[in-house]
Design an enzyme around this catalytic site. Structure first.
Site, PDB file in Angstrom:
ATOM      1  N   ARG A 173       1.275  -9.036  14.329  1.00 29.82           N
ATOM      2  CA  ARG A 173       0.489  -7.412  13.258  1.00 29.82           C
ATOM      3  C   ARG A 173      -0.050  -8.680  12.257  1.00 29.82           C
ATOM      4  NH1 ARG A 173       5.334  -4.915  10.877  1.00 29.82           N
ATOM      5  NH2 ARG A 173       4.112  -3.461  10.553  1.00 29.82           N
ATOM      6  N   LYS A 200       0.717  -1.528  -0.275  1.00 32.26           N
ATOM      7  CA  LYS A 200      -0.040  -0.442  -0.340  1.00 32.26           C
ATOM      8  C   LYS A 200       0.938   1.160   0.212  1.00 32.26           C
ATOM      9  CE  LYS A 200      -1.942  -0.648   3.909  1.00 32.26           C
ATOM     10  NZ  LYS A 200      -0.982  -2.171   4.251  1.00 32.26           N
TER      11      LYS A 200
HETATM   12  P1  AMP Z   1       2.352   0.819   9.467  1.00 33.01           P
HETATM   13  O1  AMP Z   1       3.252   1.329   9.240  1.00 33.01           O
HETATM   14  O2  AMP Z   1       0.499   0.909   9.252  1.00 33.01           O
HETATM   15  O3  AMP Z   1       2.396  -1.043   9.755  1.00 33.01           O
HETATM   16  O4  AMP Z   1       2.056   1.011  11.150  1.00 33.01           O
HETATM   17  C1  AMP Z   1       2.937   0.852  12.267  1.00 33.01           C
HETATM   18  C2  AMP Z   1       2.085   0.498  13.800  1.00 33.01           C
HETATM   19  O5  AMP Z   1       1.633   2.188  13.656  1.00 33.01           O
HETATM   20  C3  AMP Z   1       1.538  -0.532  13.813  1.00 33.01           C
HETATM   21  O6  AMP Z   1       1.464  -2.081  14.171  1.00 33.01           O
HETATM   22  C4  AMP Z   1       0.138   0.144  15.034  1.00 33.01           C
HETATM   23  O7  AMP Z   1       1.027   0.131  15.871  1.00 33.01           O
HETATM   24  C5  AMP Z   1       0.480   1.877  14.862  1.00 33.01           C
HETATM   25  N1  AMP Z   1      -0.721   2.432  13.801  1.00 33.01           N
HETATM   26  C6  AMP Z   1      -0.498   2.674  11.524  1.00 33.01           C
HETATM   27  N2  AMP Z   1      -2.011   3.425  11.551  1.00 33.01           N
HETATM   28  C7  AMP Z   1      -2.634   2.940  12.801  1.00 33.01           C
HETATM   29  C8  AMP Z   1      -4.250   2.553  12.677  1.00 33.01           C
HETATM   30  N3  AMP Z   1      -5.268   3.159  11.803  1.00 33.01           N
HETATM   31  N4  AMP Z   1      -4.222   2.884  14.421  1.00 33.01           N
HETATM   32  C9  AMP Z   1      -4.327   2.075  15.714  1.00 33.01           C
HETATM   33  N5  AMP Z   1      -2.772   2.365  15.098  1.00 33.01           N
HETATM   34  C10 AMP Z   1      -2.406   2.611  14.235  1.00 33.01           C
END
Ligand code: AMP
Length: 218
Positions: free
Chosen positions: A171, A13
């Site tokens: 995750r 994404k």
């Molecule tokens: P990502 O880079 O999108 O994989 O996000 C890394 C981490 O940030 C996730 O594992 C969550 O801990 C936190 N995070 C990112 N987006 C969200 C969201 N929309 N809601 C809650 N936690 C989030």
């Protein structure tokens, strides 16, 4: 063009959002990137968020909902935006709808990157990120020109703590518990379009370009 990109971590994404953001000149809003910035800056929100992020758990809804509500109201989102990694819970999806209705900036399309577990683990365990500019690399798929250094700014590349294998598997579990209900939510609204998350960068970009033309998105 107002898009939501949904899918598991490692679905591609963020990579597609970066390419599309340049092409259509609209902001790429990644809640993960914004949160990592707050962690780096050691703000009160960052210190709170870090505890959840390190474990691969979701940061509480109220924190991310407010963050996104402020971001999509900014003038640079007038022409459109791409949300990456948000919403991740039903409460976030509902809050987003309410915010965008109030701003008169409704979502045009929700892209769901359906991805196999093998691809997710392979991509995340090889991902490396620049400490300075957050550019993403992959040890095999997108290697930097000089080992361990960012092509853009020369800074050190590192592996995110939450990209280590045991956290990646956790995750995926968190994702499986929360995101399918959002997929249903947007499917019921008729906004959902599915793309294969196992595509490589160019295949996914071609697919999306054709989809946007077919659906009259500009
Ligand atoms: P990502 O880079 O999108 O994989 O996000 C890394 C981490 O940030 C996730 O594992 C969550 O801990 C936190 N995070 C990112 N987006 C969200 C969201 N929309 N809601 C809650 N936690 C989030």
């Amino acid at each position: 063009m107002r898009l939501v990109l949904l899918g598991p971590p490692g679905a591609g994404k963020g990579t597609q959002a970066k390419v599309l953001s340049k092409e259509y000149n609209i902001p790429h809003i990644s809640t993960g990137d914004i949160l990592r910035e707050t962690v780096k800056a050691k703000t009160p929100i960052g210190l709170k968020a870090k505890v959840f992020m390190d474990k691969g758990e979701l940061v509480p809804d109220d924190v991310v909902i407010e963050m996104v509500a402020q971001r999509v109201a900014k003038p640079d989102c007038e022409k459109g935006f791409m949300l990456d990694g948000f919403p991740r819970t039903a409460a976030q999806a509902e809050a987003l709808d309410a915010t965008l209705t109030r701003l008169n900036r409704p979502i045009d399309m929700v892209l769901f990157f359906k991805t196999s577990v093998g691809t997710i683990v392979q991509r995340l365990s090889g991902r490396r990120v620049c400490r300075n500019c957050a550019e993403n690399y992959h040890v095999k798929n997108i290697p930097p020109k000089v080992d361990g250094k960012c092509d853009k700014c020369g800074s050190e590349l590192y592996q995110r703590d939450d990209d280590k294998e045991e956290t990646v598997l956790y995750r995926i579990k968190v994702y499986d518990k929360t995101v399918p209900e959002i997929v249903n939510y947007y499917e019921n609204k008729g906004a959902l379009r599915t793309i294969c998350g196992d595509f490589d960068v160019d295949e996914a970009h071609d697919y999306l370009s054709k989809l946007f033309v077919k659906e009259g998105l500009k």
